[in-house]
Design a protein around this motif. Sequence first.
Motif, PDB file in Angstrom:
ATOM      1  N   ASN A 134       2.306  -6.479 -10.034  1.00  0.00           N
ATOM      2  CA  ASN A 134       3.746  -6.232  -9.905  1.00  0.00           C
ATOM      3  C   ASN A 134       4.227  -6.026  -8.477  1.00  0.00           C
ATOM      4  OD1 ASN A 134       4.319  -6.378 -12.660  1.00  0.00           O
ATOM      5  ND2 ASN A 134       3.713  -4.242 -12.981  1.00  0.00           N
ATOM      6  N   PHE A 135       3.332  -5.659  -7.575  1.00  0.00           N
ATOM      7  CA  PHE A 135       3.783  -5.321  -6.225  1.00  0.00           C
ATOM      8  C   PHE A 135       3.046  -6.112  -5.159  1.00  0.00           C
ATOM      9  CE2 PHE A 135       4.714  -1.683  -8.900  1.00  0.00           C
ATOM     10  CZ  PHE A 135       6.057  -1.473  -8.608  1.00  0.00           C
ATOM     11  N   ALA A 136       2.753  -7.367  -5.475  1.00  0.00           N
ATOM     12  CA  ALA A 136       2.018  -8.214  -4.531  1.00  0.00           C
ATOM     13  C   ALA A 136       2.907  -8.742  -3.410  1.00  0.00           C
ATOM     14  CB  ALA A 136       1.382  -9.390  -5.272  1.00  0.00           C
ATOM     15  N   MET A 137       4.217  -8.448  -3.455  1.00  0.00           N
ATOM     16  CA  MET A 137       5.105  -8.941  -2.399  1.00  0.00           C
ATOM     17  C   MET A 137       4.726  -8.387  -1.028  1.00  0.00           C
ATOM     18  SD  MET A 137       6.444  -6.464  -4.472  1.00  0.00           S
ATOM     19  CE  MET A 137       7.629  -7.219  -5.559  1.00  0.00           C
ATOM     20  N   ARG A 138       4.156  -7.183  -0.981  1.00  0.00           N
ATOM     21  CA  ARG A 138       3.665  -6.597   0.269  1.00  0.00           C
ATOM     22  C   ARG A 138       2.156  -6.378   0.123  1.00  0.00           C
ATOM     23  NH1 ARG A 138       7.468  -4.518   4.098  1.00  0.00           N
ATOM     24  NH2 ARG A 138       9.309  -5.858   3.828  1.00  0.00           N
ATOM     25  N   TYR A 139       1.363  -7.285   0.663  1.00  0.00           N
ATOM     26  CA  TYR A 139      -0.077  -7.257   0.447  1.00  0.00           C
ATOM     27  C   TYR A 139      -0.711  -5.979   0.995  1.00  0.00           C
ATOM     28  CZ  TYR A 139      -5.004  -8.514   0.819  1.00  0.00           C
ATOM     29  OH  TYR A 139      -6.368  -8.514   0.723  1.00  0.00           O
ATOM     30  N   ARG A 140      -0.434  -5.647   2.247  1.00  0.00           N
ATOM     31  CA  ARG A 140      -1.097  -4.508   2.871  1.00  0.00           C
ATOM     32  C   ARG A 140      -0.707  -3.188   2.204  1.00  0.00           C
ATOM     33  NH1 ARG A 140      -0.695  -5.945   9.363  1.00  0.00           N
ATOM     34  NH2 ARG A 140      -1.995  -7.842   9.289  1.00  0.00           N
ATOM     35  N   ARG A 141       0.548  -3.060   1.845  1.00  0.00           N
ATOM     36  CA  ARG A 141       0.978  -1.819   1.193  1.00  0.00           C
ATOM     37  C   ARG A 141       0.371  -1.692  -0.202  1.00  0.00           C
ATOM     38  NH1 ARG A 141       7.374  -1.092   3.001  1.00  0.00           N
ATOM     39  NH2 ARG A 141       7.007  -1.374   5.238  1.00  0.00           N
ATOM     40  N   ALA A 142       0.323  -2.803  -0.921  1.00  0.00           N
ATOM     41  CA  ALA A 142      -0.288  -2.768  -2.253  1.00  0.00           C
ATOM     42  C   ALA A 142      -1.781  -2.476  -2.150  1.00  0.00           C
ATOM     43  CB  ALA A 142      -0.048  -4.100  -2.975  1.00  0.00           C
ATOM     44  N   LEU A 143      -2.441  -3.036  -1.142  1.00  0.00           N
ATOM     45  CA  LEU A 143      -3.863  -2.765  -0.938  1.00  0.00           C
ATOM     46  C   LEU A 143      -4.086  -1.289  -0.627  1.00  0.00           C
ATOM     47  CD1 LEU A 143      -6.725  -3.924  -0.693  1.00  0.00           C
ATOM     48  CD2 LEU A 143      -6.235  -4.382   1.729  1.00  0.00           C
ATOM     49  N   LEU A 144      -3.203  -0.709   0.204  1.00  0.00           N
ATOM     50  CA  LEU A 144      -3.299   0.715   0.504  1.00  0.00           C
ATOM     51  C   LEU A 144      -3.116   1.543  -0.764  1.00  0.00           C
ATOM     52  CD1 LEU A 144      -3.510   3.092   2.434  1.00  0.00           C
ATOM     53  CD2 LEU A 144      -1.058   2.815   2.944  1.00  0.00           C
ATOM     54  N   ALA A 145      -2.185   1.122  -1.635  1.00  0.00           N
ATOM     55  CA  ALA A 145      -1.965   1.842  -2.894  1.00  0.00           C
ATOM     56  C   ALA A 145      -3.212   1.801  -3.771  1.00  0.00           C
ATOM     57  CB  ALA A 145      -0.767   1.253  -3.634  1.00  0.00           C
ATOM     58  N   LEU A 146      -3.889   0.648  -3.812  1.00  0.00           N
ATOM     59  CA  LEU A 146      -5.122   0.549  -4.583  1.00  0.00           C
ATOM     60  C   LEU A 146      -6.176   1.522  -4.057  1.00  0.00           C
ATOM     61  CD1 LEU A 146      -5.583  -3.322  -5.086  1.00  0.00           C
ATOM     62  CD2 LEU A 146      -4.791  -1.637  -6.756  1.00  0.00           C
ATOM     63  N   ILE A 147      -6.289   1.602  -2.754  1.00  0.00           N
ATOM     64  CA  ILE A 147      -7.269   2.513  -2.147  1.00  0.00           C
ATOM     65  C   ILE A 147      -6.925   3.958  -2.487  1.00  0.00           C
ATOM     66  CG2 ILE A 147      -8.169   3.372   0.048  1.00  0.00           C
ATOM     67  CD1 ILE A 147      -7.815   0.520   1.146  1.00  0.00           C
ATOM     68  N   LEU A 148      -5.625   4.295  -2.406  1.00  0.00           N
ATOM     69  CA  LEU A 148      -5.206   5.667  -2.712  1.00  0.00           C
ATOM     70  C   LEU A 148      -5.460   6.016  -4.176  1.00  0.00           C
ATOM     71  CD1 LEU A 148      -1.850   5.811  -0.709  1.00  0.00           C
ATOM     72  CD2 LEU A 148      -4.010   6.924  -0.133  1.00  0.00           C
ATOM     73  N   LEU A 149      -5.319   5.028  -5.064  1.00  0.00           N
ATOM     74  CA  LEU A 149      -5.572   5.259  -6.480  1.00  0.00           C
ATOM     75  C   LEU A 149      -7.065   5.446  -6.766  1.00  0.00           C
ATOM     76  CD1 LEU A 149      -3.150   2.640  -8.071  1.00  0.00           C
ATOM     77  CD2 LEU A 149      -3.043   5.107  -8.463  1.00  0.00           C
ATOM     78  N   TYR A 150      -7.884   4.639  -6.117  1.00  0.00           N
ATOM     79  CA  TYR A 150      -9.300   4.589  -6.443  1.00  0.00           C
ATOM     80  C   TYR A 150     -10.165   5.563  -5.644  1.00  0.00           C
ATOM     81  CZ  TYR A 150      -9.955   0.710  -9.713  1.00  0.00           C
ATOM     82  OH  TYR A 150      -9.996  -0.059 -10.828  1.00  0.00           O
ATOM     83  N   LEU A 151      -9.939   5.664  -4.337  1.00  0.00           N
ATOM     84  CA  LEU A 151     -10.898   6.305  -3.443  1.00  0.00           C
ATOM     85  C   LEU A 151     -11.260   7.742  -3.831  1.00  0.00           C
ATOM     86  CD1 LEU A 151     -12.619   5.789  -0.985  1.00  0.00           C
ATOM     87  CD2 LEU A 151     -10.735   6.607   0.454  1.00  0.00           C
ATOM     88  N   PRO A 152     -10.275   8.619  -4.150  1.00  0.00           N
ATOM     89  CA  PRO A 152     -10.668  10.000  -4.497  1.00  0.00           C
ATOM     90  C   PRO A 152     -11.614  10.063  -5.700  1.00  0.00           C
ATOM     91  CG  PRO A 152      -8.327   9.886  -4.030  1.00  0.00           C
ATOM     92  CD  PRO A 152      -8.811   8.474  -4.118  1.00  0.00           C
ATOM     93  N   GLY A 153     -11.317   9.300  -6.746  1.00  0.00           N
ATOM     94  CA  GLY A 153     -12.179   9.300  -7.924  1.00  0.00           C
ATOM     95  C   GLY A 153     -13.546   8.717  -7.621  1.00  0.00           C
ATOM     96  N   LEU A 154     -13.594   7.633  -6.833  1.00  0.00           N
ATOM     97  CA  LEU A 154     -14.882   7.043  -6.469  1.00  0.00           C
ATOM     98  C   LEU A 154     -15.720   8.016  -5.655  1.00  0.00           C
ATOM     99  CD1 LEU A 154     -13.809   3.383  -5.539  1.00  0.00           C
ATOM    100  CD2 LEU A 154     -14.866   4.184  -7.661  1.00  0.00           C
ATOM    101  N   ALA A 155     -15.063   8.790  -4.789  1.00  0.00           N
ATOM    102  CA  ALA A 155     -15.786   9.763  -3.971  1.00  0.00           C
ATOM    103  C   ALA A 155     -16.435  10.832  -4.858  1.00  0.00           C
ATOM    104  CB  ALA A 155     -14.832  10.408  -2.963  1.00  0.00           C
TER     105      ALA A 155
END
Length: 378
Positions: A134-155
């Motif tokens: 849904n938010f692929a219009m801004r690649y870098r921002r969407a990629l940052l959002a994915l990292i923010l969603l995933y990284l704490p749980g993965l850690a």
Amino acid sequence: MTDAEVPRQPTTFALWREVDDTRIRTRVGGLFYLVAWLLTWIFSASPAGVVVSGVLGSCLFAGLLIARLLHRPNAIDDPQQLKHWLDRHWGLILLTAFCWGQAHALALYSDAYDGSELIATLATVAFSTAMTFNFAMRYRRALLALILLYLPGLAVMASNWDERHAVLITLLFYLGYLVLVLGRNHREYRATLELELKLLDQQRQLDLLSRTDSLTQLGNRYQFNNLFPSLVANAIRQGEPLSLVLLDIDFFKQVNDEHGHASGDACLTAFAERMRRVFRRDADALLRLGGEEFGVLLPGTTLAQAWDLAEHFRRELEEEGLELPGQRLVLTTSLGVGCFNSRHDSDADAFFRRVDSALYRAKREGRNRLVSAEPVRA
């Protein structure tokens, strides 16, 4: 929103399209974060034991939901405001992703949330998938959002490798898949936007062609019929003068008969170019109304000013004629001039008829003259 309200300038249109897509796609997204947190809290091992974090998390995600719903774009034709809205709204999206990442980590780390780890993990997968599509219009921002969603749980999973390495590796593979899909979706979005911009440009060119006389490149009768009433309405609303000059080339049929239609076309083109030299303000609208009849709309121009310009045009044409390829053509014109007056003109049509009558008086009285539709006043 109607087609008439869509911005036509390419840069503004691209920003408007992104704002519109972002606004639509983020409208209910905040609700799912709130619901996911409530489920994580309610189905935890001891909901009463984590009431403080449960209530705080609920208030946080409810506040982010309200902030999304209330944050609406104010303007559609100002690139700076559109960009500012996008920056602020993406701030809300990234903040929500960050908060959920922390919530997921909390559910994995705290024993009090035993039993709801799967809910939080599945929600993280769902949110990251929605972000990718849904938010692929801004690649870098969407990629940052994915990292923010995933990284704490993965850690947290990495810190408990022995028990959770299988889920961790699976999530890493899925995250890699989402990154690839995000890149593809971003390219598809940009390609779709480029296609829309090309269609917009084609529409603009077709609109220009429909409003432009192909021979002289002046506005045509269609443009006059659309522009004239709006300028009259604006003159009434703003209380500013609006003048109209109508011009008719004298004995133009003789030009075609004696010199041929090619010379007649060249004459019309040269006449239009002479008009551009005299009526050269950006606000002036120069038009070919049909055949050898032309018009000039002069916003913010008094009758006296319009008279001076029209008489200057008439005298210059009489003295210099028109320079055509290989010949100089002696030519004159008859003109009518008037200024909109609400006491005499009930509407745009009445104003036009009054000036048109002045033009025909100029032709009846011997041509090569300028006649006013009313007494000239300084």
